[in-house]
Design a protein around this motif. Sequence first.
Motif, PDB file in Angstrom:
ATOM      1  N   THR A 173       0.835  -1.201   0.000  1.00  0.00           N
ATOM      2  CA  THR A 173       0.000   0.000   0.000  1.00  0.00           C
ATOM      3  C   THR A 173       0.870   1.251   0.000  1.00  0.00           C
ATOM      4  OG1 THR A 173      -1.832  -1.106   1.138  1.00  0.00           O
ATOM      5  CG2 THR A 173      -1.749   1.293   1.288  1.00  0.00           C
ATOM      6  N   LYS A 174       1.901   1.250   0.826  1.00  0.00           N
ATOM      7  CA  LYS A 174       2.825   2.395   0.874  1.00  0.00           C
ATOM      8  C   LYS A 174       3.552   2.549  -0.463  1.00  0.00           C
ATOM      9  CE  LYS A 174       5.492   5.521   3.017  1.00  0.00           C
ATOM     10  NZ  LYS A 174       6.565   5.760   2.053  1.00  0.00           N
ATOM     11  N   LYS A 186       1.089   4.078  -2.993  1.00  0.00           N
ATOM     12  CA  LYS A 186       0.884   5.506  -2.714  1.00  0.00           C
ATOM     13  C   LYS A 186       2.071   6.327  -3.196  1.00  0.00           C
ATOM     14  CE  LYS A 186      -0.177   5.185   1.736  1.00  0.00           C
ATOM     15  NZ  LYS A 186      -0.616   5.592   3.098  1.00  0.00           N
ATOM     16  N   LYS A 217       2.057   9.277  -6.084  1.00  0.00           N
ATOM     17  CA  LYS A 217       2.524  10.634  -5.790  1.00  0.00           C
ATOM     18  C   LYS A 217       3.671  11.040  -6.716  1.00  0.00           C
ATOM     19  CE  LYS A 217       2.739   9.879  -1.234  1.00  0.00           C
ATOM     20  NZ  LYS A 217       2.917  10.118   0.221  1.00  0.00           N
ATOM     21  N   LEU A 276      -7.184   7.882   2.579  1.00  0.00           N
ATOM     22  CA  LEU A 276      -6.271   7.795   1.446  1.00  0.00           C
ATOM     23  C   LEU A 276      -6.430   8.998   0.532  1.00  0.00           C
ATOM     24  CD1 LEU A 276      -4.279   6.282  -0.433  1.00  0.00           C
ATOM     25  CD2 LEU A 276      -6.269   5.100  -1.405  1.00  0.00           C
ATOM     26  N   GLU A 298      -5.066  12.091   2.123  1.00  0.00           N
ATOM     27  CA  GLU A 298      -3.612  12.086   2.236  1.00  0.00           C
ATOM     28  C   GLU A 298      -2.913  12.429   0.929  1.00  0.00           C
ATOM     29  OE1 GLU A 298       0.041   8.903   3.060  1.00  0.00           O
ATOM     30  OE2 GLU A 298      -2.029   8.288   3.444  1.00  0.00           O
ATOM     31  N   ILE A 299      -3.383  11.891  -0.198  1.00  0.00           N
ATOM     32  CA  ILE A 299      -2.570  11.998  -1.413  1.00  0.00           C
ATOM     33  C   ILE A 299      -3.187  12.822  -2.540  1.00  0.00           C
ATOM     34  CG2 ILE A 299      -1.518   9.771  -0.879  1.00  0.00           C
ATOM     35  CD1 ILE A 299      -3.035   8.547  -3.216  1.00  0.00           C
TER      36      ILE A 299
END
Length: 237
Positions: A168-169, A172, A176, A194, A197-198
């Motif tokens: 998941t990290k 992401k 990004k 989510l 956050e992004i």
Amino acid sequence: MIQISNLTKKFGSKVAINKLNLEVKKGELFGFLGPNAAGKTTTIKLLTGLLRPTEGSIKISGYDMQKDYVKAKGLLSYIPDTPYLYEKLTAREFLRFICEIYLLDGKESQKKIEEYIEFFSLKEYGNALIEEYSHGMRQKVVIIAALIHNPDIIIVDEPMVGLDPKTTKLVKDIFKSSSKNGKTIFMSTHTLSLAEEICNRICIIDNGNLIAIGTMEELRKKSGIDGRLEEIFLKLT
């Protein structure tokens, strides 16, 4: 990069999408939110050419999805919420198949396949049939398939389903960095944290209608709530 004009989709008498107008710019990481049956999946199917609109149009980098669909589809990739794959192929075979569809150079594509397989910790399973894979492993293969031809636009429906925290990290971070490098990402998700956050901008729809669109600060002003996206979302929907 993505222009949606008066987009309408009807199923019989039911209006799933009602005159939707959106513009998503180059390099945006765009969140597309809504409750169940809001019209998110229908919109994504229209964006990817899997459905035809009842009215309105979609343009991908200026190409009309209905009139220039080959050129439009060549610029985008799609990561679905459910990874449908050819189960009698291995991950390497499937990814080679994807590379051939996009007419990628054989040596270069093979190098990219190996790099992605190692990056997503699939090296040990790269020659195993996909039918033996867990949901999370299948999702990794789908994500690689979406990235490997270096698309200008990535359309994503619930990208993190079945992924472990480490992957998941990684995903992401990929989204990004891709956005910073000028790629456009259109992401539908129920995971509000989510999106908060992004995403650069967030759109909320309900019952096929656009309810709100903007940055987190703009959504706070519209909702009158100086808080998290979850609170804003619940009030607006």
